[in-house]
Design an enzyme around this catalytic site. Structure first.
Site, PDB file in Angstrom:
ATOM      1  N   LEU A 213       0.651  -1.130   0.004  1.00 24.77           N
ATOM      2  CA  LEU A 213      -0.130  -0.059  -0.315  1.00 24.77           C
ATOM      3  C   LEU A 213       1.083   0.946  -0.466  1.00 24.77           C
ATOM      4  O   LEU A 213       2.085   0.966   0.984  1.00 24.77           O
ATOM      5  CB  LEU A 213      -0.403  -0.397   1.236  1.00 24.77           C
ATOM      6  CG  LEU A 213      -1.925  -0.863   1.539  1.00 24.77           C
ATOM      7  CD1 LEU A 213      -2.698  -0.583   2.556  1.00 24.77           C
ATOM      8  CD2 LEU A 213      -3.429  -0.426   0.547  1.00 24.77           C
ATOM      9  N   HIS A 214       0.727   1.836  -0.701  1.00 21.41           N
ATOM     10  CA  HIS A 214       1.603   3.364  -0.600  1.00 21.41           C
ATOM     11  C   HIS A 214       0.445   4.928  -1.744  1.00 21.41           C
ATOM     12  O   HIS A 214       1.436   5.947  -1.497  1.00 21.41           O
ATOM     13  CB  HIS A 214       2.998   3.307  -1.596  1.00 21.41           C
ATOM     14  CG  HIS A 214       3.124   3.021  -2.624  1.00 21.41           C
ATOM     15  ND1 HIS A 214       2.469   2.154  -4.138  1.00 21.41           N
ATOM     16  CD2 HIS A 214       2.935   3.988  -3.791  1.00 21.41           C
ATOM     17  CE1 HIS A 214       2.578   2.365  -4.893  1.00 21.41           C
ATOM     18  NE2 HIS A 214       3.646   3.856  -5.158  1.00 21.41           N
ATOM     19  N   ARG A 215      -0.238   4.084  -2.180  1.00 22.65           N
ATOM     20  CA  ARG A 215      -1.248   5.599  -2.747  1.00 22.65           C
ATOM     21  C   ARG A 215      -1.569   6.248  -1.662  1.00 22.65           C
ATOM     22  O   ARG A 215      -2.226   6.533  -0.519  1.00 22.65           O
ATOM     23  CB  ARG A 215      -2.291   4.887  -3.880  1.00 22.65           C
ATOM     24  CG  ARG A 215      -2.300   4.121  -4.950  1.00 22.65           C
ATOM     25  CD  ARG A 215      -1.980   4.548  -5.513  1.00 22.65           C
ATOM     26  NE  ARG A 215      -1.306   4.404  -6.656  1.00 22.65           N
ATOM     27  CZ  ARG A 215       0.123   4.170  -7.712  1.00 22.65           C
ATOM     28  NH1 ARG A 215      -0.123   5.724  -7.519  1.00 22.65           N
ATOM     29  NH2 ARG A 215       0.281   3.488  -8.229  1.00 22.65           N
TER      30      ARG A 215
END
Ligand code: UD1
Length: 376
Positions: A213-215
């Site tokens: 997850l990084h958005r």
């Protein structure tokens, strides 16, 4: 003496490195091409940058700009200025660049393209035409601006061609070449499986999930990130999860005080950002991938591993229509439903799109060889 086509090859952030690797290799097969690697330094941590150069055998960049982090405006502007200097100096020194090639959709991609286009250096865009139609994503702005000023558009899938045609680009500029990231995946996957990471983490092939997850839309909002973590903790009761954490996500988890929640979930193993081979070892043998990454949607499709994509939309629709991905957004019920299908063996099986065959970079090199022939 024949003139070689001198090509400024731009990289900046992690997802660029696996795309440029096969392109440089293919260019180096041709004496008429002279690729010069320029690293903007958008990503600078060794586990987001150096390790990929080592593992993928990418040559040291001839030019490193060391730009680093910053707001979008600052980072983009600094890259633009630095690249412009490089291009102008090369021209003044009698070694002008004939062309630039950029990959993907990061700030470095767009900034370098603007610098070159204003100096009338033509730019080729690898992965052109992908559209999420979501202007809240910084990458969508980068994609649209980049494509609008490139003279050579190199989509990886037919949807990219359609989008570019719809935007009015002439067919003569568009070449469907396939997916260079899958070139790298196919050339590395057997070696990657030799990694000891599964044993090191006490995982069995096919019996764990991989999470990334990084958005900004998922990790920058306290409530959204909290909801996603709750779902992951629930899932982990039935399936052990491995979660290599991006620096952006790590700093958000710390700021929102969520690290304890993750620590207390005994079935979730948190790691720092993984190198290419360890990560491919993990993903290629996973039961399921849960992610908001664009690249991983494509890699999971190529690997035939189910991918539950935590985004409301995607610029890579072929991974949903043909591949193994399903858009679940941040809907925990949807996520649980599909996960149950995965666990019960009733989840869809996908197909690998045409031209995701390990030869995309060779097709790009052929186009450039024809261009070099027109130089004399
Ligand atoms: C960038 C790309 C994104 C890509 C992602 C992959 C843009 C707009 N976004 O997002 O498309 O999917 O890379 O990783 O270009 N940081 C470090 N070390 C580094 C680099 C960054 O700690 O080596 C930190 C920064 O200080 C910042 C955060 O990570 O806090 C975000 O970095 P940035 O490059 O701005 O964007 P990404 O979220 O990584």
């Amino acid at each position: 003496m024949t003139t070689k086509l001198r090509i400024a090859c731009i990289v900046g952030a992690r997802p660029n490195f696996m795309k440029i690797a096969p392109i440089l290799r293919a260019f180096e097969e041709h004496d008429c091409l002279d690729p010069v690697l320029i690293h903007t330094g958008q990503h600078y941590d060794s586990n987001l940058s150096d390790i990929f150069f080592e593992e993928l055998g990418i040559k040291r960049p001839e030019i490193s700009l060391g730009i680093g982090s910053g707001s979008h405006g600052k980072q983009t502007a600094e890259i633009l200025i630095a690249i412009e200097n490089v291009l102008v100096e090369a021209s003044e020194n009698g070694t002008p660049f004939h062309r630039m090639i950029v990959v993907g959709d990061v700030n470095s991609t767009m900034a370098a393209t603007i610098a070159a286009a204003k100096l009338l250096i033509p730019v080729a865009h690898v992965e052109a035409g992908l559209r999420s139609f979501d202007l809240t994503m910084p990458e969508e702005i980068n994609r649209m601006l980049t494509d609008s000023i490139c003279d050579m558009l190199l989509p990886s899938e037919p949807d990219g061609v359609k989008n570019l045609q719809h935007e009015g680009h002439d067919d003569s500029k568009i070449h469907l070449v396939g997916n260079v990231m899958i070139d790298t995946l196919l050339s590395q996957v057997e070696r990657a499986k030799q990694s000891s990471i599964l044993q090191d983490l006490s995982l069995e092939p096919g019996k764990y999930g991989v999470v990334t997850l990084h958005r900004p839309a998922n990790v920058d909002d306290e409530k959204v990130l909290g909801e996603l973590l709750k779902v992951l903790v629930e899932i982990s009761a039935n399936l052990p999860l491995v979660f290599p954490i991006h620096p952006r996500t790590k700093s958000r988890l710390e700021a929102f005080g969520y690290l304890d929640l993750l620590d207390s979930a005994s079935n979730i193993t948190c790691l720092g950002p993984a190198g290419y081979n360890d990560f491919l070892c993990l993903t290629s043998q996973a039961k399921v991938i849960v992610t908001d990454s664009g690249g991983l949607q494509e890699e999971s499709t190529a690997l035939g591993v189910p991918c539950l994509t935590m985004r409301p939309n995607t610029e890579r629709p072929i991974t949903v229509t043909l591949g193994t991905s399903t858009l679940v957004g941040s809907d925990s019920e949807k996520l649980k439903l599909h996960l149950t299908e995965v666990i019960n063996g009733t989840y869809k099986t996908g197909e690998c799109p045409a031209l995701w065959d390990g030869h995309a970079a060779e097709r790009i090199a052929e186009i450039f060889v024809s261009e070099a022939a027109r130089l004399e």
